[in-house]
Design a protein around this motif. Sequence first.
Motif, PDB file in Angstrom:
ATOM      1  N   ALA A 193      26.285   8.607  13.736  1.00  0.00           N
ATOM      2  CA  ALA A 193      25.230   9.527  13.299  1.00  0.00           C
ATOM      3  C   ALA A 193      23.912   9.188  13.992  1.00  0.00           C
ATOM      4  N   ASN A 194      23.039  10.155  14.035  1.00  0.00           N
ATOM      5  CA  ASN A 194      21.759  10.038  14.723  1.00  0.00           C
ATOM      6  C   ASN A 194      20.736   9.355  13.816  1.00  0.00           C
ATOM      7  N   ARG A 195      20.618   8.040  13.932  1.00  0.00           N
ATOM      8  CA  ARG A 195      19.688   7.318  13.059  1.00  0.00           C
ATOM      9  C   ARG A 195      18.249   7.504  13.534  1.00  0.00           C
ATOM     10  N   LEU A 196      17.330   7.249  12.634  1.00  0.00           N
ATOM     11  CA  LEU A 196      15.912   7.392  12.926  1.00  0.00           C
ATOM     12  C   LEU A 196      15.446   6.401  13.990  1.00  0.00           C
ATOM     13  N   SER A 197      14.564   6.855  14.874  1.00  0.00           N
ATOM     14  CA  SER A 197      13.871   5.941  15.771  1.00  0.00           C
ATOM     15  C   SER A 197      12.676   5.361  15.022  1.00  0.00           C
ATOM     16  N   LYS A 198      12.002   4.403  15.616  1.00  0.00           N
ATOM     17  CA  LYS A 198      10.803   3.833  14.984  1.00  0.00           C
ATOM     18  C   LYS A 198       9.739   4.903  14.774  1.00  0.00           C
ATOM     19  N   ASN A 199       9.501   5.728  15.785  1.00  0.00           N
ATOM     20  CA  ASN A 199       8.476   6.764  15.674  1.00  0.00           C
ATOM     21  C   ASN A 199       8.852   7.804  14.632  1.00  0.00           C
ATOM     22  N   GLN A 200      10.125   8.161  14.569  1.00  0.00           N
ATOM     23  CA  GLN A 200      10.575   9.124  13.563  1.00  0.00           C
ATOM     24  C   GLN A 200      10.448   8.545  12.158  1.00  0.00           C
ATOM     25  N   THR A 201      10.736   7.263  12.013  1.00  0.00           N
ATOM     26  CA  THR A 201      10.579   6.608  10.712  1.00  0.00           C
ATOM     27  C   THR A 201       9.126   6.649  10.264  1.00  0.00           C
ATOM     28  N   LYS A 202       8.220   6.376  11.185  1.00  0.00           N
ATOM     29  CA  LYS A 202       6.793   6.420  10.864  1.00  0.00           C
ATOM     30  C   LYS A 202       6.365   7.831  10.482  1.00  0.00           C
ATOM     31  N   GLU A 203       6.825   8.810  11.231  1.00  0.00           N
ATOM     32  CA  GLU A 203       6.494  10.207  10.926  1.00  0.00           C
ATOM     33  C   GLU A 203       7.027  10.596   9.556  1.00  0.00           C
ATOM     34  N   MET A 204       8.237  10.132   9.228  1.00  0.00           N
ATOM     35  CA  MET A 204       8.822  10.428   7.929  1.00  0.00           C
ATOM     36  C   MET A 204       8.013   9.792   6.811  1.00  0.00           C
ATOM     37  N   PHE A 205       7.563   8.551   7.007  1.00  0.00           N
ATOM     38  CA  PHE A 205       6.742   7.875   6.005  1.00  0.00           C
ATOM     39  C   PHE A 205       5.461   8.664   5.734  1.00  0.00           C
ATOM     40  N   LYS A 206       4.811   9.110   6.796  1.00  0.00           N
ATOM     41  CA  LYS A 206       3.556   9.860   6.639  1.00  0.00           C
ATOM     42  C   LYS A 206       3.790  11.158   5.876  1.00  0.00           C
ATOM     43  N   ALA A 207       4.883  11.853   6.203  1.00  0.00           N
ATOM     44  CA  ALA A 207       5.197  13.101   5.513  1.00  0.00           C
ATOM     45  C   ALA A 207       5.500  12.851   4.034  1.00  0.00           C
ATOM     46  N   ALA A 208       6.198  11.764   3.740  1.00  0.00           N
ATOM     47  CA  ALA A 208       6.529  11.430   2.353  1.00  0.00           C
ATOM     48  C   ALA A 208       5.267  11.148   1.541  1.00  0.00           C
ATOM     49  N   LEU A 209       4.311  10.455   2.148  1.00  0.00           N
ATOM     50  CA  LEU A 209       3.072  10.146   1.432  1.00  0.00           C
ATOM     51  C   LEU A 209       2.279  11.404   1.110  1.00  0.00           C
ATOM     52  N   VAL A 210       2.273  12.359   2.029  1.00  0.00           N
ATOM     53  CA  VAL A 210       1.582  13.623   1.778  1.00  0.00           C
ATOM     54  C   VAL A 210       2.201  14.326   0.577  1.00  0.00           C
ATOM     55  N   LEU A 211       3.536  14.382   0.537  1.00  0.00           N
ATOM     56  CA  LEU A 211       4.222  15.037  -0.582  1.00  0.00           C
ATOM     57  C   LEU A 211       3.984  14.287  -1.886  1.00  0.00           C
ATOM     58  N   LYS A 212       4.029  12.968  -1.826  1.00  0.00           N
ATOM     59  CA  LYS A 212       3.819  12.174  -3.040  1.00  0.00           C
ATOM     60  C   LYS A 212       2.418  12.415  -3.615  1.00  0.00           C
ATOM     61  N   SER A 213       1.452  12.587  -2.730  1.00  0.00           N
ATOM     62  CA  SER A 213       0.062  12.780  -3.169  1.00  0.00           C
ATOM     63  C   SER A 213      -0.125  14.096  -3.923  1.00  0.00           C
ATOM     64  N   GLU A 214       0.807  15.035  -3.778  1.00  0.00           N
ATOM     65  CA  GLU A 214       0.701  16.306  -4.494  1.00  0.00           C
ATOM     66  C   GLU A 214       0.959  16.141  -5.989  1.00  0.00           C
ATOM     67  N   ASN A 215       1.673  15.058  -6.377  1.00  0.00           N
ATOM     68  CA  ASN A 215       1.926  14.740  -7.790  1.00  0.00           C
ATOM     69  C   ASN A 215       2.633  15.870  -8.544  1.00  0.00           C
ATOM     70  N   ARG A 216       3.504  16.582  -7.839  1.00  0.00           N
ATOM     71  CA  ARG A 216       4.239  17.662  -8.506  1.00  0.00           C
ATOM     72  C   ARG A 216       5.622  17.196  -8.958  1.00  0.00           C
ATOM     73  N   ILE A 217       6.056  16.064  -8.442  1.00  0.00           N
ATOM     74  CA  ILE A 217       7.337  15.485  -8.820  1.00  0.00           C
ATOM     75  C   ILE A 217       7.259  13.979  -8.555  1.00  0.00           C
ATOM     76  N   GLU A 218       7.925  13.202  -9.370  1.00  0.00           N
ATOM     77  CA  GLU A 218       7.929  11.753  -9.160  1.00  0.00           C
ATOM     78  C   GLU A 218       8.642  11.414  -7.857  1.00  0.00           C
ATOM     79  N   MET A 219       8.004  10.559  -7.038  1.00  0.00           N
ATOM     80  CA  MET A 219       8.602  10.138  -5.770  1.00  0.00           C
ATOM     81  C   MET A 219       8.534   8.618  -5.648  1.00  0.00           C
ATOM     82  N   PRO A 220       9.557   7.908  -6.131  1.00  0.00           N
ATOM     83  CA  PRO A 220       9.573   6.444  -5.993  1.00  0.00           C
ATOM     84  C   PRO A 220       9.697   6.052  -4.525  1.00  0.00           C
TER      85      PRO A 220
END
Length: 328
Positions: A193-220
């Motif tokens: 399977a196509n695993r994440l690269s380092k840059n993709q992992t970082k991009e995913m982290f940033k996107a997750a933080l944006v969604l978490k900041s919306e506080n519309r659903i719990e995101m552990p």
Amino acid sequence: MRISGFDDYFYLQWHITNSCNLRCSHCYIAGDKPSLGRGEFISIIEKYDEFLKRMRLQGRIQFTGGEPLLSGDLFEILDEARKRDMPARILSNGTLVTRETARMIKETGCRVVQVSLDGNRQTHNAIRGDLAYEKAMEGIKVLKEAGISVTVMMTISGDNYKQLNSVYSSCLEAAADRFSISRLIPIGRGETANRLSKNQTKEMFKAALVLKSENRIEMPLRDPLWGSYFKKANPRLISGCSIGYNGICIDSDGTVYPCRRLPVALGNIMDDDFDNIYNCEQLNQLRNRDAMRGKCGRCRHRWQCGGCRAAAFAANGDYMEEDPQCFI
């Protein structure tokens, strides 16, 4: 002196069956394995209960598979866990949930079910099979109607990391209670399977933080790399990757692993007990983060992060090597 920053629960992730109604392209299961019988299931719960009492720990069991709803023993095992006051959760693909199933789950005292969604409709169905998305969404809604809390889990790869917003929207549509994310580990059927690269992992982290900041659903935020990303973890605490500390995994044939995504067998629970396995050489090694190699071994955040040992093993064949997706 460092102290544990993990919670008081000792988690048992228990794959009670290797059977599944889907054949997901990224699955960490490689082939068929036998399942234990009902008497052996009860024996394992008794051993687990005795271990928890000796260690003065609380326990929680996460029943999974394969697809746990295909096991004819699931509901009896859930009842056994309830008799011992052990909270239980079910990790499912969600496609087999009916109103009757949801009612039976609730009657056992199980209050949380995790359902997988791996992208938008097209992507999820490409990974898991035709109509898997539609059936999973219906399963989530049925569980919610029955009063069961639902966590949506997204396994993230290089193919779907840009679809966090889509899965987030699906969570809101289905009124899920939590949205959790996990990096794909390329083992088993998903070895290529196509695993994440380092840059993709970082991009995913940033996107997750944006969604978490919306506080519309719990995101552990459970990925060990979060500890290094925030750089705010207490240096006296051991945190990040919990492998070797507060959990263990049992496969359908009784084989014990540090984590199901780290296929290093520690023994078989039918031939040994939890105490001996918990104190085995491999787990003692995994608990010593000063012995890690590469970038992780040099990192000043290693005791607050530890990287993903399964990712290290998948990339290097050595679970003490560096996490190949760390972008810090």
